[in-house]
Design an enzyme around this catalytic site. Sequence first.
Site, PDB file in Angstrom:
ATOM      1  N   TYR A  23       0.817  -1.214   0.000  1.00 24.52           N
ATOM      2  CA  TYR A  23       0.000   0.000   0.000  1.00 24.52           C
ATOM      3  C   TYR A  23       0.848   1.261   0.000  1.00 24.52           C
ATOM      4  CZ  TYR A  23      -4.380  -2.370  -0.110  1.00 24.52           C
ATOM      5  OH  TYR A  23      -5.435  -3.104  -0.547  1.00 24.52           O
TER       6      TYR A  23
ATOM      7  N   HIS B 197      -5.516  -3.093   6.995  1.00 23.29           N
ATOM      8  CA  HIS B 197      -4.948  -4.098   6.104  1.00 23.29           C
ATOM      9  C   HIS B 197      -3.999  -5.061   6.822  1.00 23.29           C
ATOM     10  CE1 HIS B 197      -6.706  -2.779   2.403  1.00 23.29           C
ATOM     11  NE2 HIS B 197      -6.343  -1.532   2.615  1.00 23.29           N
TER      12      HIS B 197
END
Lengths: 661, 661
Positions: free
Chosen positions: A265, A422
């Site tokens: 990410y 996440h």
Amino acid sequence: MLFIFALCFCNHIPAQNHPRLILTVEGVKKIRAGLGKTPLYDEALEKAKAEVDAEIKTGIQVPVPKDLAGGYTHERHKRNFLILPKAGVLYQVLQDEQYAVYIRDVLMAYARMYPTLGLHPTQRSYATGKVFWQCLNDANWLVYVSQAYDCIYEWLKPEEREILEKQLFRPFADFISVENPRFFNRIHNQSTWGNAAVGMIGLVMEDKELVHRAFYGLEHDNIGADEKDNDGGLIKLPGQDRAGFLAQLDHSFAPDGYYTEGPYYQRYAMYPFILFAKAISHNLPELEIFEYRGQLLKKAVYALLQQTNEQGEFFPFNDAQKGMSYHSRELVAAVDIAYDLCGNDPALLSIARKQGRVLIDGSGFAVASALQAGKAIPFRKKSIELKDGADGSKGGIGILRAATDAGSLCLVMKYADQGMSHGYFDRLSFSLYDERDEVAQDYGAARWVNIDQKDGGGYLPENKTFAKQSIAHNTVVVDEKSQFNGHFEAANAHHSEPYFFLGGRGDVQAASAKEFNAYPGAELHRTMIVLKVEAFELPVVVVVFRVSSEEPHQYDLPYYFQGHLLTAGFEYETELEKLQPLGTGYGYQHLWKEATGKASGPGFSLQWFGRSRFYTLACRAGEADELIFARTGANDPDFNLRRDPAVIIRKKNSTDALFFS
Amino acid sequence: MLFIFALCFCNHIPAQNHPRLILTVEGVKKIRAGLGKTPLYDEALEKAKAEVDAEIKTGIQVPVPKDLAGGYTHERHKRNFLILPKAGVLYQVLQDEQYAVYIRDVLMAYARMYPTLGLHPTQRSYATGKVFWQCLNDANWLVYVSQAYDCIYEWLKPEEREILEKQLFRPFADFISVENPRFFNRIHNQSTWGNAAVGMIGLVMEDKELVHRAFYGLEHDNIGADEKDNDGGLIKLPGQDRAGFLAQLDHSFAPDGYYTEGPYYQRYAMYPFILFAKAISHNLPELEIFEYRGQLLKKAVYALLQQTNEQGEFFPFNDAQKGMSYHSRELVAAVDIAYDLCGNDPALLSIARKQGRVLIDGSGFAVASALQAGKAIPFRKKSIELKDGADGSKGGIGILRAATDAGSLCLVMKYADQGMSHGYFDRLSFSLYDERDEVAQDYGAARWVNIDQKDGGGYLPENKTFAKQSIAHNTVVVDEKSQFNGHFEAANAHHSEPYFFLGGRGDVQAASAKEFNAYPGAELHRTMIVLKVEAFELPVVVVVFRVSSEEPHQYDLPYYFQGHLLTAGFEYETELEKLQPLGTGYGYQHLWKEATGKASGPGFSLQWFGRSRFYTLACRAGEADELIFARTGANDPDFNLRRDPAVIIRKKNSTDALFFS
């Protein structure tokens, strides 16, 4: 760490004041002067031209939004936003008006449609967009399209600009900010896109209010402390008092550039971070944005590059699609801009050469020129500990690298913070690579990005039921339950504790960390040592994993070895006629139990074969240790999981236990 | 086809008459003149020198034979025979006597040991060797070592030659021929090594008797018609009346160069075929051995090259280890010698360039010189039918190739003869490749070559119980039994019948063949069509498989698709909590049944993902068709099988059936 400044860019606007966002008037002059003499840049421009020309030939398509990712309208709008800034550069660099005309016509089509749009019909996101199914993609659109608008800003008639800004850009920016505070005021990779989008269009339009909003977020958002997004992550960080671009820089990154969600990410967020920063440096140079927090953005780029294997692929921490690498377009942008605006480090040029392509802006041109001048030197990946947490106090990751003539080895151990929504329950886990491939893998996310047939590339149910769970990782699992019982809130409240880290270039390197909270009453302590020993061609890894508890428990330590099993130095019984799952929950339900054995001596060894190399795992074992060969794929109705092998060392009914291998 | 000639080479021996086997006096002069000017050759020589120098430094090791393949004495003797001919070339080309001394000393060590040896202690082969566990490896030794002996023949003192020939070479040659008629008088790749070994040492020693024996085999062998080797193959072909090198050429090859055992073993046999032929061409040029049977040996090299995918890997027909390719040392020899002695085809040079290395003999030098002179042109792989059988009447294989801008496709369908003892029960099966990898795979052999831990690289039990069986291949299986009920004799008596073949470069290509004998009472007819269609980026494959029978049967057609299943266009139920084997025998016991479904409409389609490309299998189906997802790995106690997926289309209780996809 907050710094206050006046938004004063309107005071010193030069006569010709666009392009000013990513391209500059000066920069374009330089590029034009170097055309035909800078092969890598010329190639990139040629490629962009071919792409844009093909799109112009195809004709303008601005369909009414309808589909999820992978579907026609989604892919079409995405294609539009990727093509438009290229057309903008072509207009500026080639001074060919057809590109300006094309951009104007596409933008006018959007300006006609946008006021007619309600929310996207899919309504599947916690922050549904208008052009796309989620605000995130709307923000992507604006980050890219603002660059195209900037390129033709001066070419447009004032009345055209007025239409575009009133009907399209300003309402678009308001929609993804004021109308979606839960999206805009969050500390998250997605919100970074939102902040950058609003700021970038604000800079082009010279709209102070938008720029201020981008920097500091919305003043009032009315977000409850327990509100969550689709993935179960908190919208607002506990104690988060600010939002906007600067808050993202303050909260998401550790001082040395590690991004708490992990490199997958970080890569995704890197594009708006670095592009918006570049735009800021052009328009508000007195802010010295690249100096912010001790050159944080530069450090972030280097941290990302360090978090890759020999092929340039990112370590697949947390929700991460495997295979994503520094060859991605986000990293091409990051490397080019970091080279151009953060000190011209020639080591970055060797990465750019491996990427084999450059941006078509001034930074790409600078990199291509420097490469052409032969300035590249090797980029040295090293053993390094990257701390997590805004102040570096929330654990981290340890990367150990060692090489011999025969090959190299890279080990990464994770003892970081949870990584927000996440994050995985995988503390003290590790992955091991050699110069060719994975040796002991981390499963990565259960997700097939860009594959329409697998839920449009979204996270699949098995991501939660398997990939997130502790047994999916090379770390100890207590009593067949995941760390923190699989509860995000509990995990989010604690991080692992680094114990020591020994990097450098010596023959002995090590990383060591403890975890006190994952299992109440149990303390986990893992030390991983990489040794260069003369007797072995390749470096050797020694693992010591100690578990201490007052109550007796069962401890499972899996190794997801990559390759084909050759021999096991113990007797085992294979399931010949019937396979059953290894357990009933916490990911165990997704593992087929293929064989079981008992350690017979003081230890055992296992050999496997992968990519024309033999690997051996030698373990000390207690008499009572059970050994299990398992394979992913049970309870997988839609064939969403890969079929990968693992060996699990199981110690039953133990208080203190030591895994040594 | 037999040709008779007088062995008359003694009549025209020149003054300096060695080297005369692989090197020649003239050839050495040419090489010496070109040293330092032919990079690829210089590199090869440099590499050979480094290897040989390292061995000389290590010191001579000629241990008493004891181990199987993979063990110390086996690997040591193998290393010796690979090093000695290189030392021989170094002596000739560099004229450095230390290499001659080294060869002599090693040979003398063998000469001292050889008379003391009984049979190898392992006694595991139908033809046990002395230095190695099987005569085959002894023959390998002599094929290589005779080249080294030839290089120092004139340098040796006559009394040294006498010792070597009396104590070592002559008894060695007798042992693998006269004392092992079942090995020497067979038509088989292994016996080709035996024939070449005896012939090559005979040429060096100018021993007419040995050369005659090599050419024509033993006159009397007393081999029974039903005697078999370790793999269950017949020692003597039905009707075989001759043996020796010429009979190998007559019986093993079809007129267009296809080798009945398949490309994997053709590669292995190619080395003695082509090396011995080269030696014959030097010593008995009047035989014009390369013209034999219409340039058969040349055709064999080209047939081998055609039987490769884009990576140069051979189609894994019959017992074949996957991954073996034209990069192997046997093919380097074959390509170099075919270029040098069969017409200097510049297309072979492009293969040599891909191989990236050359022999260090005159042929390697010729190739390196021609490459240096820029003579290479592309080697065109084409659609081609290769017939099987000595007269081309025993079926064959059809290779269809098509390419578009987006990629290429190669399909190979097998309708050949049984392929002797290495043959599989896989008639009318096929494999499909694109330019990157396998799309629909053939399993290949259940064997881990050169992996000591897997039975020394020998064939594993699962080779017989799975890989040989029909269900392991992409062909129809009737009533869950293998073709010919898995009986070698029955299969060996029949071949498939080619129906038509349409190659060429057009948009439509096809291969079609029938099989009448595999299942009594049932006729199988498969037609595979490769189409270039404008609507698709890549070529399309159409398969029509018709089965006709008077009695009702169950028909299974598996597709071993390579990649990860994305969607199936039919409802299926996955085994979530329990996997069981698909059947009880004929290979079905090795397949886990992962899911089953029913075709609901007039057809169904299946999509999978492999190597960043999507593949679709679309099939017409009857209402009653069952669909099964299976995976290899059941009843596999030692983890000898890979875990690969397949989809099986099952038609129950049918007389005539049509599979269309």
